[in-house]
Design an enzyme around this catalytic site. Structure first.
Site, PDB file in Angstrom:
ATOM      1  N   ARG A 138     -10.372  -0.009  14.802  1.00  0.00           N
ATOM      2  CA  ARG A 138     -10.171   0.765  13.577  1.00  0.00           C
ATOM      3  C   ARG A 138     -11.075   0.286  12.462  1.00  0.00           C
ATOM      4  NH1 ARG A 138      -4.371   0.781  10.529  1.00  0.00           N
ATOM      5  NH2 ARG A 138      -4.921  -1.432  10.355  1.00  0.00           N
ATOM      6  N   LYS A 196       0.845  -1.196   0.000  1.00  0.00           N
ATOM      7  CA  LYS A 196       0.000   0.000   0.000  1.00  0.00           C
ATOM      8  C   LYS A 196       0.880   1.246   0.000  1.00  0.00           C
ATOM      9  CE  LYS A 196      -0.319  -0.222   5.036  1.00  0.00           C
ATOM     10  NZ  LYS A 196      -1.209  -0.314   6.207  1.00  0.00           N
ATOM     11  N   TYR A 246      16.864  29.822   8.377  1.00  0.00           N
ATOM     12  CA  TYR A 246      15.749  30.596   8.922  1.00  0.00           C
ATOM     13  C   TYR A 246      15.828  30.687  10.445  1.00  0.00           C
ATOM     14  CZ  TYR A 246      13.460  30.340   4.362  1.00  0.00           C
ATOM     15  OH  TYR A 246      13.168  30.468   3.033  1.00  0.00           O
ATOM     16  N   MET A 250      12.773  24.343   2.683  1.00  0.00           N
ATOM     17  CA  MET A 250      11.898  23.606   1.778  1.00  0.00           C
ATOM     18  C   MET A 250      12.667  22.834   0.718  1.00  0.00           C
ATOM     19  SD  MET A 250       8.701  24.936  -0.570  1.00  0.00           S
ATOM     20  CE  MET A 250       7.629  25.271   0.828  1.00  0.00           C
TER      21      MET A 250
END
Length: 358
Positions: free
Chosen positions: A130, A37, A250, A298
């Protein structure tokens, strides 16, 4: 380590995938139902099938109809089981692609039978809360199941990696639920990667390995350990010299207190490399650890190479093996409080993938 690499690349060792699958099969002693998956945990479902098919698995596990359809288009003829509950509009597509749904409640079973039916597996909830019918309620669907028997039945461990009593409790509940059925389904399965590594030979008919196949183990105490499968690499695109007091990235979270040499890598959190690795993790430059400098951005990541020999164009290993050292998926994920599942599936599609047979 210099290559013709201009941005981040994931190198996936299909030979290691196959060896991991073979190790699981030997230990479990029953056929495999590999979970592929989420595009084989982010590594490429079609490539994973090529690696696993020589092991002659019983079938493959996916999470959505679309994933199953993709496998059929790729030529997969083995059974494909969809492990997420399907809503009624998805059932005709599932039947059209010859997929095997996992059903738990009467309405789901009736809806599948009304499409014309086909093989299905009974989903039994033994504590995960679930999906599937609770084990204590299985007797209520016995009349329906008698007239439309499932090919298989299964449950899912919630804590197979823990040294507690929950695995035995869930297995006892599963046995109780199966005993409440009119007859035993042909295929019973419970064990995931951690259960296989800890338990050894399976008591059931199939096993469902997942993350072990892709190179993530179940702790140092586990009886089997996987081969490394994933290598995330990126090139050095710039190198600069800093003076004491200069800042990096940053928020200026790093201010160097000495002259430093900082290299910039063409990889960032938009590629799936965790932002939380900033000022915390390390990478491998020709087998030598170099700390990450400042926040991961990023598209770029900076590292401190003050004491490491390197030049622009050299390739750095963010995850995986360089020389004799391995930065495992577990280690990288643990350092930022992530699950290794989250890290693997988060490696973005813009990252080039290459496949080897080491």
């Amino acid at each position: 380590m210099k290559h013709s690499l201009t941005r981040a690349r994931i190198e996936i060792d299909l030979g290691a995938l196959r060896r991991n699958g073979a190790a699981v099969a030997r230990r479990a002693g029953v056929p495999l139902l590999p979970m592929i998956k989420a595009d084989a945990y982010g590594l490429g479902a079609e490539a994973a099938v090529r690696a696993f098919d020589p092991l002659e698995p019983w079938g493959y596990g996916v999470a959505t109809v679309a994933e199953g359809e993709e496998l059929r288009r790729a030529g997969v003829t083995r059974p494909v089981v969809v492990f997420t509950p399907l809503l009624e509009p998805d059932l005709p597509r599932a039947r059209g692609a010859r997929l095997t749904p996992t059903l738990g409640f009467p309405s789901e079973i009736e809806a599948w039978r009304n499409t014309g039916g086909g093989p299905w597996h009974l989903s039994i909830d033994t504590g995960m809360s679930r999906a599937g019918i609770p084990w204590r309620e299985v007797r209520t669907i016995a009349p329906l199941v008698e007239s439309f028997m499932p090919e298989g039945a299964f449950s899912h461990f919630h804590s197979a990696e823990l040294d507690d009593a929950t695995v035995r409790t869930q297995e006892d509940r599963f046995r109780e639920a199966v005993a409440a059925l009119p007859s035993r389904p042909r295929l019973l399965h419970m064990a995931n990667s951690a259960a296989i590594a800890r338990q050894g030979r399976s008591a059931w008919d199939l096993v469902r390995p997942g993350i072990f196949l892709y190179g993530v183990g179940s702790g140092r105490a586990a009886a089997i350990q996987p081969d490394n499968v994933v290598n995330l690499r990126a090139p050095i695109v710039e190198i600069r010299n800093l003076e004491a007091g200069d800042t990096v990235s940053y928020d200026a979270t790093l201010r160097v207190n000495r002259p430093a040499r900082i290299a910039t890598l063409a990889v960032g959190y938009a590629d799936g490399y965790p932002r939380g690795r900033g000022n915390a993790g390390s990478v491998l430059v020709s087998g030598t650890l170099a700390p990450i400098a400042g926040l991961v951005t990023m598209d770029m990541t900076m590292i401190d190479v003050t004491t490491v020999k390197c030049v622009v164009g050299d390739v750095v290993t963010m995850i995986g093996r360089s020389a004799d050292t391995v930065l495992t998926v577990e280690r990288v994920a643990d350092q930022v409080g992530m699950s290794p599942y989250e890290l693997l599936t988060g490696l973005r599609s813009r990252v080039e993938r290459s496949y080897t047979e080491a």
